[in-house]
Design a protein around this motif. Structure first.
Motif, PDB file in Angstrom:
ATOM      1  N   TYR A   1      37.683  46.557  24.726  1.00 16.57           N
ATOM      2  CA  TYR A   1      37.098  45.294  25.183  1.00 16.57           C
ATOM      3  C   TYR A   1      37.956  44.700  26.299  1.00 16.57           C
ATOM      4  CZ  TYR A   1      35.502  40.478  25.291  1.00 16.57           C
ATOM      5  OH  TYR A   1      35.033  39.263  25.713  1.00 16.57           O
TER       6      TYR A   1
ATOM      7  N   ASN B   1      36.707  44.021  30.023  1.00 15.87           N
ATOM      8  CA  ASN B   1      36.405  42.594  30.120  1.00 15.87           C
ATOM      9  C   ASN B   1      36.934  42.015  31.437  1.00 15.87           C
ATOM     10  OD1 ASN B   1      35.489  40.060  29.356  1.00 15.87           O
ATOM     11  ND2 ASN B   1      37.393  39.547  28.311  1.00 15.87           N
ATOM     12  N   THR B   2      36.331  42.449  32.536  1.00 17.78           N
ATOM     13  CA  THR B   2      36.693  41.958  33.861  1.00 17.78           C
ATOM     14  C   THR B   2      35.421  41.580  34.608  1.00 17.78           C
ATOM     15  OG1 THR B   2      36.539  44.097  34.993  1.00 17.78           O
ATOM     16  CG2 THR B   2      38.660  43.553  33.951  1.00 17.78           C
ATOM     17  N   ASP B   3      35.556  40.740  35.603  1.00 20.27           N
ATOM     18  CA  ASP B   3      34.395  40.369  36.405  1.00 20.27           C
ATOM     19  C   ASP B   3      33.775  41.584  37.086  1.00 20.27           C
ATOM     20  OD1 ASP B   3      34.569  37.709  35.696  1.00 20.27           O
ATOM     21  OD2 ASP B   3      35.723  37.136  37.480  1.00 20.27           O
TER      22      ASP B   3
ATOM     23  N   LYS C   1      31.677  43.222  34.471  1.00 21.68           N
ATOM     24  CA  LYS C   1      30.599  42.318  34.069  1.00 21.68           C
ATOM     25  C   LYS C   1      29.515  42.215  35.136  1.00 21.68           C
ATOM     26  CE  LYS C   1      33.542  39.355  31.278  1.00 21.68           C
ATOM     27  NZ  LYS C   1      34.176  38.035  31.202  1.00 21.68           N
ATOM     28  N   ASN C   2      29.895  42.290  36.390  1.00 21.59           N
ATOM     29  CA  ASN C   2      28.960  42.100  37.491  1.00 21.59           C
ATOM     30  C   ASN C   2      28.469  43.401  38.096  1.00 21.59           C
ATOM     31  OD1 ASN C   2      29.257  39.290  37.275  1.00 21.59           O
ATOM     32  ND2 ASN C   2      31.088  39.346  38.553  1.00 21.59           N
ATOM     33  N   SER C   3      28.829  44.531  37.503  1.00 16.73           N
ATOM     34  CA  SER C   3      28.421  45.802  38.086  1.00 16.73           C
ATOM     35  C   SER C   3      26.922  46.022  37.903  1.00 16.73           C
ATOM     36  CB  SER C   3      29.202  46.959  37.476  1.00 16.73           C
ATOM     37  OG  SER C   3      28.891  47.127  36.123  1.00 16.73           O
TER      38      SER C   3
END
Length: 83
Positions: free
Chosen positions: A67, A71-73, A76-78
């Motif tokens: 996790y 748990n990185t931007d 998350k934004n991929s």
């Protein structure tokens, strides 16, 4: 197979975590119990598919969870990748 963008994000994340935990590639490989060549292939784009089990070993060597790894931007934004 994992797409190029995801492979680059995984390599980038490993490098970030090495810097945060004061590891070089060989030190992390030793701590994680994976061959240094495996880690070098992931980072330098020689690996077609860095497997989740290998990433889990790296996380164990770093003392973090999967996790925490993902748990990185950036993850998350991929965008979804097509084959």
């Amino acid at each position: 197979m994992i797409g190029v963008d995801t492979k680059k994000e995984i390599a980038k994340r490993i490098q970030q975590l090495c810097a945060e935990h004061d590891y070089n590639i060989n030190g992390l490989a030793r701590a994680a119990g994976v061959p240094p060549s495996t880690l070098k292939n992931i980072i330098h784009d020689g690996s077609k598919n860095p497997g989740i089990v290998t990433i889990k070993h790296l996380c164990d060597g770093l003392g973090i969870s999967l996790y925490d790894f993902f748990n990185t931007d950036d993850f998350k934004n991929s965008e979804p990748e097509s084959e």
